[in-house]
Write a protein that holds these residues in place. Structure first.
Motif, short mmCIF file in Angstrom:
data_model
loop_
_atom_site.label_atom_id
_atom_site.label_comp_id
_atom_site.label_asym_id
_atom_site.label_seq_id
_atom_site.Cartn_x
_atom_site.Cartn_y
_atom_site.Cartn_z
N GLY A 223 5.83 2.30 -8.31
CA GLY A 223 5.00 0.98 -8.57
C GLY A 223 6.21 0.03 -9.07
O GLY A 223 6.93 0.17 -9.92
N VAL A 229 3.80 -0.51 -3.65
CA VAL A 229 4.05 0.89 -4.13
C VAL A 229 5.14 1.61 -2.77
O VAL A 229 5.10 1.39 -1.49
CB VAL A 229 2.80 1.91 -3.87
N LEU A 256 0.97 4.52 -12.46
CA LEU A 256 0.36 5.50 -11.37
C LEU A 256 0.35 7.00 -11.85
O LEU A 256 0.95 7.27 -12.47
CB LEU A 256 1.84 5.41 -10.20
N LEU A 264 -3.63 8.30 -4.80
CA LEU A 264 -3.12 7.59 -5.89
C LEU A 264 -3.86 7.01 -6.74
O LEU A 264 -4.89 6.00 -6.27
CB LEU A 264 -1.77 6.80 -5.41
N ALA A 266 -3.82 3.89 -9.43
CA ALA A 266 -2.83 2.78 -9.81
C ALA A 266 -3.66 1.64 -10.72
O ALA A 266 -4.69 1.54 -10.42
CB ALA A 266 -2.27 2.53 -8.78
N TYR A 281 -2.02 1.86 1.33
CA TYR A 281 -2.12 1.37 -0.21
C TYR A 281 -2.83 0.26 -0.54
O TYR A 281 -2.97 -0.21 -1.52
CB TYR A 281 -0.61 1.09 -0.63
#
Length: 541
Positions: A223, A229, A256, A264, A266, A281
């Protein structure tokens, strides 16, 4: 003839019973223990172990300065914590036994600050990253409690490394990242060396805030402060993909975590918590939290997880519905004042920066929060009848709030020119005594619908830091940063006594018998002062 040496009086230390607090400014400072029943996080010089389902707290004391990072071994038997210290001095890493709640050993090699810590997957090694004044990475043998090897954490032409993450499968590999540097390290145990390999990102330059590693070590994710990302391959050391291409996350991706199911978790510096997948993402699930996200820690496989924010909130989030529940909160700025209402110890109120909070003593829970945006509250007091909380603010206003709803009852505008720095009330609920940044002490008459200035007492030359009123309401004492404490007659509204000292007084109170006052200031001394009507003053340190 020499006098016999008197034995020193035994001093009994106060036992810490409970703490209301969470330092959300420590990156990845909130950890869920593998037993899934406890949270571990640093608070000042202490590491706190908090039971999730009960109010039980345990404290690990050993650091002599603020704890800057914490890590838990994979099986949960060890906790490692690092601290900051003064420039040029060695900063300790302490290895703790989780079950016994006691210190195992101190590891001292880094200077200035321990930036980050990580355990190897089989708990054989601990890797530590030094701060800006140290700039080195060291691998420690946990069984032998000694350093194996160390190396500069970053190259000469890049910034400092600020975060470290160990491989999920191999004890010989870990990753460091920071300002313009991403390195994959290999541990060469027979030669006691660690070998770095710089990861290539082409023309892309990034400052890394957080790292997450896939379960099988196939990729690791980074990150950045830019709000995107990066996905890196640890074998080829090449960039696999990056995103989102547009609409990058505000204030960077600050936390993260990789999930076993894929994808993921985050968090951003703007408080957005989201779930996403490579390569887009873009958020699949998201929720907005209060304060920038600094920690995400999984409970078990990730069906439930905990999030810590800069504004000292701890949230519990269920993955399926992605709804957050606030489980702990506290002030995120210095606490300016604390006061109990008359006749009960079940409640107390505190103020810090922009808000006043009322707490339940037994459960340590917040009952009420009163917020005035962009203002700073310097002092609070309960009216004796319990019908209002009186507060002094840096905009020069005195504000009164209802203690049950937080509703504003009234405000006294322009109470002081340079902000209200101290406040107190009389037991008959008819007067408020306030102190200002300019040194004035003002007495206000409070009626049913009116607030009237009775007298302005001008003796102090600097800000008034504390005010206390005698039980009979005939006298009060004020402390100031000009080095004086003044005892005032509230009937004649004149000065009775003045105490001078070579210190900046920060607080004052009456002895329970009210023939002495107790003061403390920037000289770090607590002094008991006795006076008489004849003007004789005695000081006892």
């Amino acid at each position: 003839m020499e006098e016999p040496i008197k034995p020193k009086a035994e001093v009994t230390e106060l036992q810490l019973e409970a703490v209301i607090g969470f330092n959300g400014h420590v990156p990845s400072g909130l950890k869920c223990h593998p037993d899934q029943e406890h949270l571990v996080y640093p608070l000042g010089c202490t590491v706190l172990i908090q039971a999730i389902n009960t109010q039980d707290q345990k404290f690990l004391h050993g650091h002599d300065n603020n704890v800057s990072c914490v890590s838990i071994s994979q099986d949960g038997s060890f906790i490692a914590s690092g601290q900051v210290t003064f420039m040029g001095f060695k900063a300790d890493i302490i290895l703790w036994d989780y079950k016994k709640r006691e210190l195992i050993t101190r590891l001292s090699l880094h200077k200035g600050k321990i930036e980050a810590l990580a355990f190897s997957p089989n708990d054989l090694y601990l890797v530590s990253l030094g701060g800006p004044d140290d700039g080195s990475v060291v691998v420690w043998n946990i069984a032998q409690k000694e350093a194996i090897c160390g190396s500069p954490a970053a190259g000469l032409n890049v910034g400092n490394a600020t975060t470290v993450y160990y491989s999920r499968c191999r004890d010989e590999m870990f990753v460091t990242a920071g300002n313009g540097t991403i390195r994959v390290w290999e541990l060469d145990l027979p030669n006691r060396k660690i070998w770095p390999a710089e990861c290539q990102t082409g023309q892309m330059k990034r400052i890394i805030l957080s790292i997450g590693m896939a379960e099988d070590d196939s990729f690791f994710y980074l990150g950045t402060t830019t709000g995107d990302v990066l996905k890196m391959n640890p074998r080829t050391k090449l960039l696999a993909d990056t995103g989102p291409a547009k609409d990058k996350y505000t204030l960077g991706v600050s936390a993260l975590r990789c999930l076993k199911m894929g994808g993921l978790l985050a968090g951003t510096g703007a408080g957005l918590l989201f779930f996403c997948k490579s390569p887009s993402y873009k958020p699949i699930k998201k929720t907005q939290l209060q304060g920038g996200v600094t920690s995400i820690t999984l409970r078990g496989e990730g069906h439930q997880f905990f999030v810590g924010t800069e504004e000292s909130h701890i949230y519990c989030v269920n993955f399926t519905d992605f709804k957050e529940t606030l489980i702990a909160t506290c002030h995120f700025e210095a606490v300016q004042d604390i006061v109990f209402p008359f006749g009960t110890d079940e409640l107390f109120a505190t103020c810090a920066k922009r808000d006043i909070r009322v707490w339940h003593t037994l459960s340590n829970r917040e009952l009420l929060r009163i917020t005035v945006p962009n203002m700073t509250c310097h002092g609070i007091d309960f009216m004796r009848d319990g019908k209002s909380i009186i507060s002094g603010w840096n905009d020069g206003k005195i504000r009164a709030f209802a203690p049950e709803t937080g509703r504003l009852l009234y405000a006294i505008d322009n109470a002081h020119r340079i902000g209200v720095t101290a406040i107190a009330t009389t037991s008959d609920c008819k007067r408020i005594i306030s102190g200002g940044g300019e040194g004035e002490v003002r007495v206000w008459l409070i009626g049913c619908q009116t607030q009237k200035l009775e007298e302005a007492l001008k003796e102090h030359n600097s800000s008034v830091s504390c005010i206390k009123v005698k039980r009979n309401n005939e006298e009060c004492v004020t402390a100031s940063t000009d080095g004086t404490c003044i005892i005032w007659d509230l009937l004649r509204l004149r000065r009775n006594q003045m105490i001078l000292s070579n210190t900046l007084f920060q607080c004052v109170c009456y002895h329970p018998e009210e023939f002495q006052i107790i003061t403390s200031g920037t000289d770090r001394k607590v002094e008991t002062i006795t006076w008489s009507k004849s003007g004789i003053i005695m000081k006892v340190k």
